[in-house]
Design a protein around this motif. Structure first.
Motif, PDB file in Angstrom:
ATOM      1  N   ILE B  66       1.210  -1.274   0.154  1.00  0.00           N
ATOM      2  CA  ILE B  66       0.017   0.403   0.102  1.00  0.00           C
ATOM      3  C   ILE B  66       0.900   1.518  -0.002  1.00  0.00           C
ATOM      4  CG2 ILE B  66      -1.964   1.578   1.559  1.00  0.00           C
ATOM      5  CD1 ILE B  66      -2.374  -2.161   2.247  1.00  0.00           C
ATOM      6  N   ASN B  69       0.819   4.106   2.960  1.00  0.00           N
ATOM      7  CA  ASN B  69       0.641   3.670   4.333  1.00  0.00           C
ATOM      8  C   ASN B  69       2.221   3.980   4.385  1.00  0.00           C
ATOM      9  OD1 ASN B  69      -2.075   2.794   5.102  1.00  0.00           O
ATOM     10  ND2 ASN B  69      -1.207   0.689   4.748  1.00  0.00           N
ATOM     11  N   PRO B  70       2.229   4.173   6.224  1.00  0.00           N
ATOM     12  CA  PRO B  70       4.065   4.883   6.590  1.00  0.00           C
ATOM     13  C   PRO B  70       4.680   3.232   5.955  1.00  0.00           C
ATOM     14  CG  PRO B  70       2.354   3.691   8.645  1.00  0.00           C
ATOM     15  CD  PRO B  70       1.351   3.907   7.302  1.00  0.00           C
ATOM     16  N   ASN B  71       4.426   2.469   6.097  1.00  0.00           N
ATOM     17  CA  ASN B  71       4.984   1.308   5.714  1.00  0.00           C
ATOM     18  C   ASN B  71       4.765   0.088   4.774  1.00  0.00           C
ATOM     19  OD1 ASN B  71       6.239   1.199   8.907  1.00  0.00           O
ATOM     20  ND2 ASN B  71       7.606   0.846   7.505  1.00  0.00           N
ATOM     21  N   LEU B  73       4.205  -2.792   2.940  1.00  0.00           N
ATOM     22  CA  LEU B  73       4.284  -3.737   2.763  1.00  0.00           C
ATOM     23  C   LEU B  73       3.102  -4.567   3.838  1.00  0.00           C
ATOM     24  CD1 LEU B  73       4.367  -6.915   1.784  1.00  0.00           C
ATOM     25  CD2 LEU B  73       6.175  -6.730   3.248  1.00  0.00           C
TER      26      LEU B  73
ATOM     27  N   GLN C  30       1.736   3.328  15.347  1.00  0.00           N
ATOM     28  CA  GLN C  30       1.252   5.020  14.869  1.00  0.00           C
ATOM     29  C   GLN C  30       0.526   5.702  15.864  1.00  0.00           C
ATOM     30  OE1 GLN C  30       3.125   5.382  11.712  1.00  0.00           O
ATOM     31  NE2 GLN C  30       3.925   3.557  11.417  1.00  0.00           N
ATOM     32  N   ALA C  64      -0.346  -3.745   9.455  1.00  0.00           N
ATOM     33  CA  ALA C  64      -1.649  -2.904   8.017  1.00  0.00           C
ATOM     34  C   ALA C  64      -2.990  -3.691   8.322  1.00  0.00           C
ATOM     35  CB  ALA C  64      -0.706  -2.753   7.092  1.00  0.00           C
TER      36      ALA C  64
END
Ligand SMILES: [Mn+2]
Ligand SMILES: [Mn+2]
Lengths: 552, 125, 103
Positions: B66, B69-71, B73, C30, C64
């Motif tokens: 994505i 997103n911050p990361n 994967l 976060q 995520a």
């Protein structure tokens, strides 16, 4: 077309409009987005309904004379009044009000008499939009639809009464009377279907499948917490599976009763095959003739039947040798002066309104100018709401949602409490006053603008642009997301991205929002003003839209 | 076929390009045989359903990235013997973003890209 | 100890469809709490699925993945009566294994 003298003699007028020859052996009657309007009303069609890319100049993105020309409607006729905003106030005085369930009922009965076995389809946005629907928790409309003889329905604003209430109505009221269908609603855990995807009915010996498509973006356009356990989406791959399934079961006619909005329906029709017709709603487009869309295995006709009880769509199929050979479609305007009120329906409406009558009919102010809502950017009734909200709440900027429902009032008429509720009757009516940075204001405008003008209809939600009070801006619909809104100004001064501004708004979709209901705010302002001078709708300066047939 | 131990360092990479590199997939080619199944507009940025399908023979690994997103994967899947090249998951997205599906098949990398919109909501007809 | 997973597995034409719902916070690392401190990341990092004891799928996850994760996959060559086992482990070392029979 029908001339004025013919219209004046109501029998001749009714005959010219409503005596349409029967065709074929399978008929479907369709109304959608009546927004709980049980009584005749005025409703001004938009003068701005921009289409971009493939949608430019294609229905439903034709307004005024462009629409008349495209569909061969004679100017200055009753139909021209029904389908366009042209000369609206004068024509409204000539032709009278439109819609009303008692008059619609008469037309439905007339069509059913000439078309034995015809089904009545309700495209949704039926239980919301009036004071009485809100105050009776949708019960007035549920019972009215049963009396009208609705056979199949799908939904959108219905869901804003919450999951429990929807299930309760289906169990207690609809069972055995009305099939509630929606292939695209699933549970949020294992994605199990929440409603039956379709129903197969026999019409004169022909198996006809009606597949439901609820509004795909309900949890985005409306508060998600109201349908917390349900997930929506377009799910056109799943639709294809249902189409294949019903064809496998022997359906000779397959119709999708859709609340996608017309542009989404047109795209969906190009991707899904085996559908004879998509009878659509949500975008409130009164389109005289369907758009024919080619796909892998054939052609699908896509119709949209307007809003507020103004129209009844009549689709006749000639089914031969197990398939559709030909069709005829008419979108009939419901002129309440030409269609006598059905006695049973009128009695029901009178009864259901009686406990609220005095409250509904109380005059709050007189309007000097025409008040309407519909249009891509703003309407005069929205401007009134903005003006009231900003003044009562002490805000320099106002945001009012781009709803497409809400009736119109002619200049010189009284604004009653009922009229105010016609614009505001929702289950999350809270007004808010927020400190917003200039940057945030731009983000909000860009976000909504993309929902309207994204070149891909699947990325659109089918409302209109948020109505903006106080703030002036320029809009370039053809620019990329994030670059459509420029030159934002307040009192002539550019908006500062870092500065904060007091912004009033209503209808928040976030959970936990609180605030005085919008109708109280508007009422306070109307009572203080008593007479409302004509409103000048605050509109953005548009870039690149010259000559677009979606603009007057 | 048994999978090699997965190097979790790829979860620290930022953006599509660096994450592809970390996955050893910098040379991935766009392929119509890789599809992303997801809504075009997310109902809820905290729960976005995304599926990856691969039509490439001998698919052994599939991953979802994505961009914003911050990361990037979000997930990687080793498909062992018997697994069909099709997984569905639900992911968080802070804002509208491209998502990328990466597939490793017979030692080569393939990819597909799609935009998913995360909107503020409100309004409607 | 974490709540059990909900697992559904059904066979059709030699393919087993497996759907799993796990109970887990999936904290991103976060987010800040009420007093402004970063809430440390806490998420399922690895999932393994087996059919009749033989591993078929390994998932490697980052934070995520949504709260209460959902995973759906398909196994070729399974049938009703087979056993599907799913195990997960999170970044704090907590783990959970559940099993179901293919219907
Ligand atoms: Mn509507
Ligand atoms: Mn709608």
């Amino acid at each position: 077309g029908m001339s004025l003298p013919a219209f004046a003699s109501s029998d001749a007028g009714a005959e010219a409009l409503y005596d349409i020859p029967k065709f074929g052996n399978v008929s479907l009657l369709h109304f959608t987005d009546c927004h709980a309007q049980l009584l005749p009303i005025h409703f001004r069609e938009p003068s701005v309904n921009i289409g971009l890319g493939d949608a430019r100049g294609r229905a439903p993105h034709l307004v005024g004379e462009h629409l008349l020309k495209a569909f061969g409607v004679k100017p200055g006729t009753a139909e021209a009044h029904a389908f366009t905003y042209l000369d609206f106030e004068a024509a409204a005085r000539t032709y009278g009000k439109v819609g009303g369930f008692a008059h619609l009922s008469t037309l439905v009965k007339r069509m059913k008499a000439s078309r034995p076995g015809a089904l009545l389809l309700d495209g949704g946005d039926t239980w919301q939009g009036s004071a009485t629907a809100l105050w009776t928790n949708a019960q007035d409309m549920v019972d009215a639809c049963k009396l009208l003889g609705v056979d199949v329905m799908t939904a959108h604003w219905e869901f804003t009464y919450g999951e429990k209430r929807v299930q309760e109505i289906i169990e207690k009221d609809l069972k055995g009377h009305i099939d509630f269908v929606a292939q695209n609603v699933r549970t949020t855990d294992f994605e199990d279907p929440v409603f039956p995807s379709h129903v197969i009915k026999q019409i004169n010996g022909v198996p006809v499948a009606i597949i439901g498509q609820a509004f795909p973006y309900t949890p985005i356009a409306n508060p998600r917490y109201m349908v917390a356990n349900w997930s929506f989406g377009i799910r056109d791959e799943d639709l294809q599976k249902v189409v294949d399934e019903v064809r496998g079961k022997g359906a000779q006619v397959v119709v999708v009763l859709s609340h996608n909005g017309m542009d989404v329906d047109i795209k969906m029709a190009s991707r899904v095959s085996g559908v004879d017709a998509i009878m659509g709603g949500h975008t409130h487009d009164g389109v005289p003739q369907p758009v024919m869309v080619r796909n892998a295995k054939g052609t699908t006709l896509v119709s949209n039947a307007g809003s507020n009880g103004k129209f009844l769509g009549v689709l006749d199929f000639d089914v031969k040798n197990g398939k559709v050979a030909d069709f005829r479609y008419r979108l009939l305007p419901v002129f309440s002066n030409l269609l006598p009120a059905d006695k049973a329906m009128q009695a029901y409406i009178d009864k259901v309104r009686s406990p609220f009558k005095a409250r509904l009919e109380e005059t709050l102010a007189i309007t000097e100018g025409l008040l309407y809502r519909r249009g891509n950017f703003n309407g005069t009734f929205d401007q009134l709401i903005l003006d009231a909200m900003m003044e009562v709440k002490g805000a320099e900027i106002g945001f009012s949602p781009g709803f497409r429902w809400g009736t119109s009032i002619l200049g010189g008429q009284a604004i009653t409490r009922e009229h105010v509720m016609d614009q505001t009757a929702i289950t999350y009516p809270y007004t808010t006053l927020t400190d917003m940075s200039g940057e945030m204001i731009k983000t909000v405008l860009e976000d909504v603008c993309d929902n309207l003008f994204n070149p891909d209809p699947y990325y659109q939600q089918g409302g209109d642009m948020v109505r903006v009070g106080g703030l002036e801006y320029t809009c370039d619909p053809m620019a990329d997301m994030g670059k459509r809104i420029v030159d934002m100004r307040l009192n002539g001064k550019p908006i500062d991205a870092k500065k904060t501004y007091k912004v009033a708004g209503w209808a928040p979709v976030a959970e936990g929002a609180k605030g005085e209901p919008i109708w109280e705010v508007v009422e306070t302002w109307l009572k203080a003003n008593k007479t409302v001078s004509p409103r000048k709708a605050n509109l953005p300066r548009l870039v690149g839209m010259d000559g677009n047939p979606g603009m007057a | 076929a048994s999978a090699q131990a997965f190097d979790r360092a790829a979860f620290q990479a930022k953006g599509i390009a660096d994450t592809l590199k970390a996955l050893g997939a910098a040379d991935a080619t766009e392929s119509k045989d890789v599809t992303i199944v997801s809504p075009d507009i997310a109902e809820n940025g905290a729960v976005v359903p995304v599926g990856i399908r691969s039509g490439v023979a001998k698919t052994q690994m599939m991953a979802l990235l994505i961009d914003k997103n911050p990361n990037a994967l979000a997930a990687a899947y080793d498909l062992l013997e018997g697994a069909a090249p099709e997984v569905n998951m639900r992911v968080k997205m802070g804002q509208s973003s491209d998502v990328v599906a990466v597939v490793k098949a017979d030692g080569k990398f393939y990819m597909a890209r799609k935009e998913i919109k995360v909107t503020l909501g409100g309004c409607g007809g | 100890m974490a709540d059990p997973m909900k697992i559904r597995a059904s066979a059709k034409d030699g393919v087993v469809d497996v759907r799993v719902l796990m109970a887990h916070e999936m904290e991103t690392g976060q987010r800040k709490d009420a007093s402004g401190n970063v809430v440390p990341a806490w998420f399922i990092s690895d999932v393994t699925a087996s059919l009749n004891g033989k591993e078929v799928l390994k998932a490697h996850w980052g934070p995520a993945i949504s709260k209460n994760p959902y995973l759906q996959f398909k196994i070729n060559g399974g049938k009703a009566g087979d056993k599907v086992t799913v195990s997960w482990v999170d970044n704090k070392g907590d783990k959970r294994t559940d099993e179901t029979t293919v219907s």
